[in-house]
Design a protein around this motif. Structure first.
Motif, PDB file in Angstrom:
ATOM      1  N   GLY A  21       0.831  -1.199   0.000  1.00 17.21           N
ATOM      2  CA  GLY A  21       0.000   0.000   0.000  1.00 17.21           C
ATOM      3  C   GLY A  21       0.864   1.247   0.000  1.00 17.21           C
ATOM      4  N   TYR A  22       0.212   2.373  -0.185  1.00 15.09           N
ATOM      5  CA  TYR A  22       0.953   3.631  -0.251  1.00 15.09           C
ATOM      6  C   TYR A  22       1.655   3.942   1.061  1.00 15.09           C
ATOM      7  CZ  TYR A  22       2.020   8.529  -1.104  1.00 15.09           C
ATOM      8  OH  TYR A  22       2.671   9.728  -1.262  1.00 15.09           O
ATOM      9  N   ASP A  23       0.973   3.680   2.167  1.00 13.46           N
ATOM     10  CA  ASP A  23       1.583   3.979   3.467  1.00 13.46           C
ATOM     11  C   ASP A  23       2.834   3.139   3.720  1.00 13.46           C
ATOM     12  OD1 ASP A  23      -0.378   5.878   3.999  1.00 13.46           O
ATOM     13  OD2 ASP A  23      -1.686   4.415   4.974  1.00 13.46           O
ATOM     14  N   GLY A  24       2.893   1.926   3.152  1.00 11.15           N
ATOM     15  CA  GLY A  24       4.049   1.052   3.324  1.00 11.15           C
ATOM     16  C   GLY A  24       5.140   1.257   2.285  1.00 11.15           C
ATOM     17  N   LEU A  25       4.874   2.093   1.305  1.00 11.12           N
ATOM     18  CA  LEU A  25       5.870   2.398   0.272  1.00 11.12           C
ATOM     19  C   LEU A  25       6.898   3.368   0.837  1.00 11.12           C
ATOM     20  CD1 LEU A  25       6.777   2.324  -2.762  1.00 11.12           C
ATOM     21  CD2 LEU A  25       5.295   4.311  -3.090  1.00 11.12           C
ATOM     22  N   THR A  26       8.178   3.020   0.703  1.00 12.05           N
ATOM     23  CA  THR A  26       9.249   3.919   1.142  1.00 12.05           C
ATOM     24  C   THR A  26      10.298   4.021   0.047  1.00 12.05           C
ATOM     25  OG1 THR A  26      10.581   2.159   2.137  1.00 12.05           O
ATOM     26  CG2 THR A  26       8.944   3.261   3.575  1.00 12.05           C
ATOM     27  N   ALA A  98      -4.158  -0.470  -5.772  1.00 11.81           N
ATOM     28  CA  ALA A  98      -3.420   0.092  -4.627  1.00 11.81           C
ATOM     29  C   ALA A  98      -2.991   1.530  -4.884  1.00 11.81           C
ATOM     30  CB  ALA A  98      -2.199  -0.766  -4.307  1.00 11.81           C
ATOM     31  N   ALA A  99      -2.392   1.781  -6.040  1.00  6.47           N
ATOM     32  CA  ALA A  99      -1.834   3.107  -6.314  1.00  6.47           C
ATOM     33  C   ALA A  99      -2.915   4.142  -6.561  1.00  6.47           C
ATOM     34  CB  ALA A  99      -0.894   3.033  -7.511  1.00  6.47           C
TER      35      ALA A  99
END
Length: 179
Positions: A21-26, A98-99
Motif C-alpha cells: 500500500g501507499y503507506d508502506g511504500l518507502t 493500490a496506487a
C-alpha cells in the motif's frame, strides 16, 4: 539516468505499493529492491508521491497503446478490454487498485497526471472516429471514456464481481446503441 535503471526503479515502486500500500511504500524500500542508492532516487524524485506518480505514467507495467481497429466500436471494445485486463489481471490489477486507490486518500499523490496521460492517448480514438464520420464532433470523449472505464472499475473493484469476457462488447453496445 539510464532508461533501463529507471524502469527498474518504477517497477520496484509499483510492486511495493501493490504489496504494502501507499503507506508502506518507502524510498528506502524502492532503493533496496531496485539496487540503487536512495540519494539517487531523491535526486530525480523529491518524494515518494512524486516517484509513484512518475511510475504510474512511465512504467512499462501499466503500459498503454491506443487501439486502432478501424472503427469506433472496435476501438472502444479494445479500450474497455484493456481496462478490464488492467483491473483484473496481476500485476496490473494489484498495482492499479493500490496506487490509484491511494490517490483518493493522499492528495500529495497527484494521479491526475496518470489519467491525463491516458486520456491524451485515448483522444486519438475519437479524432479518428470524427474523421470517419462515426461520431459527432460535439461528442464528449472524456464522458465516453468515463462511462466505459467507470463501468469496469465499478464492477471489478467496487463490487468485486467477475468481469466476463463479453463485458467490453456489451458495455460498448449499451453506450453506442442505447439501452
Amino acid at each position: 539516468m539510464a532508461p533501463r535503471k529507471q524502469q527498474e526503479i518504477f517497477d520496484a515502486t509499483l510492486r511495493l505499493v501493490a504489496e504494502r500500500g501507499y503507506d508502506g511504500l518507502t524510498v528506502e524500500g524502492v532503493a533496496e529492491r531496485s539496487g540503487v542508492n536512495k540519494t539517487t532516487i531523491y535526486r530525480w524524485w523529491p518524494s515518494k508521491a512524486a516517484l509513484l506518480g512518475a511510475a504510474l505514467v512511465e512504467s512499462d507495467v501499466l503500459g498503454f497503446d491506443s487501439p486502432d481497429t478501424g472503427s469506433l466500436r472496435g476501438d472502444l471494445v479494445a479500450l474497455v478490454e484493456g481496462v478490464r485486463r488492467l483491473l483484473t489481471e496481476p500485476p496490473g490489477s494489484d498495482i492499479a487498485v493500490a496506487a490509484l486507490g491511494a490517490a483518493v486518500r493522499h492528495p500529495e499523490l497527484d494521479a491526475r497526471r496518470f489519467f491525463a496521460d491516458r486520456f491524451a492517448r485515448e483522444r486519438e480514438i475519437f479524432e479518428r472516429a470524427v474523421g470517419r464520420g462515426e461520431l459527432k464532433a460535439s461528442a464528449d470523449p472524456m464522458l465516453i471514456v468515463d462511462l466505459l472505464a467507470g463501468a469496469v472499475w465499478m464492477r471489478s473493484v467496487f463490487r468485486g464481481l467477475r468481469v466476463d469476457d463479453d463485458f467490453a462488447t456489451e458495455a460498448v453496445s449499451a453506450l453506442l446503441d442505447g439501452i
